[in-house]
Design an enzyme around this catalytic site. Structure first.
Site, PDB file in Angstrom:
ATOM      1  N   SER A 134     -38.250 -10.405  43.414  1.00 44.24           N
ATOM      2  CA  SER A 134     -38.751  -9.408  44.359  1.00 44.24           C
ATOM      3  C   SER A 134     -38.649  -9.936  45.795  1.00 44.24           C
ATOM      4  O   SER A 134     -37.545 -10.084  46.315  1.00 44.24           O
ATOM      5  CB  SER A 134     -40.186  -9.016  43.975  1.00 44.24           C
ATOM      6  OG  SER A 134     -40.579  -7.847  44.626  1.00 44.24           O
ATOM      7  N   HIS A 170     -36.488  -3.963  41.910  1.00 49.68           N
ATOM      8  CA  HIS A 170     -37.269  -2.990  41.109  1.00 49.68           C
ATOM      9  C   HIS A 170     -36.600  -1.611  41.130  1.00 49.68           C
ATOM     10  O   HIS A 170     -37.251  -0.580  41.273  1.00 49.68           O
ATOM     11  CB  HIS A 170     -38.713  -2.900  41.623  1.00 49.68           C
ATOM     12  CG  HIS A 170     -39.379  -4.231  41.767  1.00 49.68           C
ATOM     13  ND1 HIS A 170     -39.462  -5.117  40.719  1.00 49.68           N
ATOM     14  CD2 HIS A 170     -39.970  -4.829  42.840  1.00 49.68           C
ATOM     15  CE1 HIS A 170     -40.105  -6.212  41.133  1.00 49.68           C
ATOM     16  NE2 HIS A 170     -40.401  -6.064  42.418  1.00 49.68           N
TER      17      HIS A 170
END
Length: 243
Positions: A134, A170
């Site tokens: 991330s 994501h």
């Protein structure tokens, strides 16, 4: 022991729920450690939790994982002050640097304040494998999309830029991610780049993307580039499932 070329594995994964620990190491992170080429001793793996404010819980969980994996673990924290006297020396002594998620805007601000970017570049160029999830994926690129500023995603454009692309994380699990990433690339606000579903990652040797990988069946990676009239063109990459 350095990798044979500057190496980054940028992911939306690399961690899983543990059995006896809070978290366990996922296949993507295992692969990053394998890429370091260490044999005959414990790999030296350094954790950075800057994006989550150097959470004590996160650091504790990392050491649990390091013990479980047989790694020689260390961590680099910046709050309330750096925990090592020389950031560059510490990072150069590692085989793998593992950067966790959270606020990529906060991470980049703190890294700029303490000169972590320069230390990371020295480690990367010396063959220390850089990986992360991330925020720990976006940071190596020129920019991407982030929830650092609130629930409505915004662009981030001041990444370290080791890799001359944007990065979307994501991609399959947060509904704003894909349309905003495509819109920003289509408008020219972000350069062409690579995106990953949860459980997928992209491997770079130098600044070239050489392979898309996943630790979850069905997780993919994508290349998104600017198309005509402000549009974006998305190409699904062949993605190898790690076993």
């Amino acid at each position: 022991m350095p990798a044979d070329a500057p190496t980054i594995l940028a992911t939306s994964g690399g961690i899983d729920y543990g059995v006896r620990t809070r978290w366990s190491v996922g296949a993507l992170t295992h692969h990053a450690v394998e890429l370091s080429g260490v044999t005959g001793r414990a790999p030296r793996v350094c954790y950075l939790g800057t994006a989550s404010g150097d959470s004590a819980e996160g650091i504790h969980n990392f050491y649990d994982m390091a013990v479980e994996e047989g790694w020689h673990g260390s961590h680099l924290q910046l709050f309330m002050m750096p925990n090592v006297p020389d950031l560059t020396e510490h990072l150069l002594a590692q085989d793998v640097v593992w950067v966790f998620g959270g606020s990529v805007a906060g991470l980049l601000a703190m890294w700029e304040l303490h000169g972590v970017g320069e230390a990371m570049r020295a480690a990367w160029e010396a063959g220390v494998v850089l990986t992360g999830v991330s925020a720990g994926s976006i940071c190596w690129h020129l920019g991407g999309t982030t929830d650092s500023f609130g629930p409505d995603l915004r662009p981030i454009t001041n990444g370290l830029g080791f890799l001359p692309y944007s990065n979307g994380v994501h991609y399959d699990s947060e509904e704003q991610r894909r349309p905003l990433f495509q819109s920003l690339i289509g408008s020219g606000a972000l350069p062409a780049g690579y995106a990953t579903d949860d459980g997928a990652g992209v491997l770079y040797r130098g600044t070239e993307m050489v392979e898309a990988l996943s630790e979850r069946a069905g997780a993919s990676a994508y290349f998104v580039e600017r198309g005509p009239n402000g549009t974006a063109v998305e190409t699904t990459l062949e993605t190898r499932l790690l076993r």
